[in-house]
Write an enzyme that holds these catalytic residues in place. Structure first.
Site, PDB file in Angstrom:
ATOM      1  N   CYS A  73       0.869  -1.177   0.000  1.00  0.00           N
ATOM      2  CA  CYS A  73       0.000   0.000   0.000  1.00  0.00           C
ATOM      3  C   CYS A  73       0.901   1.222   0.000  1.00  0.00           C
ATOM      4  CB  CYS A  73      -0.894  -0.017   1.240  1.00  0.00           C
ATOM      5  SG  CYS A  73      -1.878   1.480   1.490  1.00  0.00           S
ATOM      6  N   CYS A 184      -0.526   3.499  -6.563  1.00  0.00           N
ATOM      7  CA  CYS A 184      -1.471   2.905  -5.611  1.00  0.00           C
ATOM      8  C   CYS A 184      -1.647   1.470  -6.064  1.00  0.00           C
ATOM      9  CB  CYS A 184      -2.809   3.651  -5.637  1.00  0.00           C
ATOM     10  SG  CYS A 184      -4.124   2.836  -4.696  1.00  0.00           S
TER      11      CYS A 184
END
Length: 265
Positions: A73, A184
């Site tokens: 992440c 992302c």
């Protein structure tokens, strides 16, 4: 040799893009993944909150006796990588520096676009990482929080989703970037639509791929590889919305897997 599993954590389903690469390049390794569906998205949250959530997720994975942790992440990598590296007795790696390294290797004109969540863009994590690697690189960051929602709702190939991608990425045409970092881990799920929006001359960089290569290097150097032969089944956990998570995971990983719900606070 070390037959303990490797932990992967993300705010939602996006981290599965890193898991998929790991399963391909490290077929002998057992993987335990957790997605924090109940509290996603992390992007708009304060840094201190993301650090706390990351600690809780890492703590859960440590109860599974993991030998290494991948923060799959970007928002959590930016907020909590240094904290978890200092606090945990195992190797911890994130996705931002590997992504910057891969982009520097790919670009020909030194113009690199970056799309990520609001938190990652505001932190300037990628422009800073790129500048550390090569001062000639120019970063063009754009926050694309909407893309996370598209991925989480599994609306990847809809006309409405493509319209959003086209509008958000239009400015890259005039910037004349030749490389785009998918900053992302949800965004590789939308790779087809993103490529269509920016055009065929732009190379998309998935930081997760370089991250797994760094993981391989760490496992090799520290003699942490799993022995060849049978391994335990990979495990998947989510803090919420099991049905949606399971549907996306099964489709993307092409596996008949089961996701277990876990409460973390």
């Amino acid at each position: 040799m070390d037959n303990r599993p490797i932990g992967f954590m993300d705010s939602g389903v996006g981290g599965l893009t890193v898991v998929k690469t790991a399963q391909k390049l490290l077929p002998n390794e057992e993987i335990i993944f957790i997605g924090d569906e109940a509290r996603m998205p992390y992007g708009p949250r304060p840094t201190a909150e993301v650090v706390e959530f990351s600690r809780q997720m890492a703590s859960f994975l440590m109860t599974k006796n993991i030998k290494a942790l991948v923060i799959a992440c970007n928002t959590a990598t930016n907020a909590a990588l240094a904290v978890l590296q200092a606090e945990l007795p195992i190797p911890v790696i994130g996705v931002i520096l590997p992504g910057a390294i891969a982009a520097n290797r790919q670009t020909k004109n030194q113009k690199i676009g970056v799309i990520a969540t609001l938190g990652t863009i505001k932190s300037e994590a990628y422009p800073k990482a790129l500048a550390e690697i090569n001062t000639k690189l120019r970063a063009y960051p754009v926050a694309c929080q909407e893309f996370v929602e598209i991925a989480e709702k599994n609306e990847l190939h809809t006309t409405a989703a493509q319209k959003v991608m086209n509008e958000k990425l239009a400015e890259f045409r005039q910037d004349q970037i030749d490389t785009l970092i998918l900053g992302c881990t949800h965004f590789p799920l939308l790779e087809e639509g993103i490529q269509a929006a920016v055009g065929p001359d732009v190379t998309l960089v998935d930081p997760g791929v370089e991250t797994v290569h760094q993981l391989i290097e760490i496992l090799t150097k520290q003699a942490l590889q799993h022995a060849e032969g049978p391994k335990a089944q990979d495990q998947y956990y989510s803090t919420g919305n099991i049905k949606n998570f399971e549907e996306i995971a099964r489709t993307f990983l092409n596996q008949d897997l089961r996701v277990e719900e876990v409460k973390i606070d």
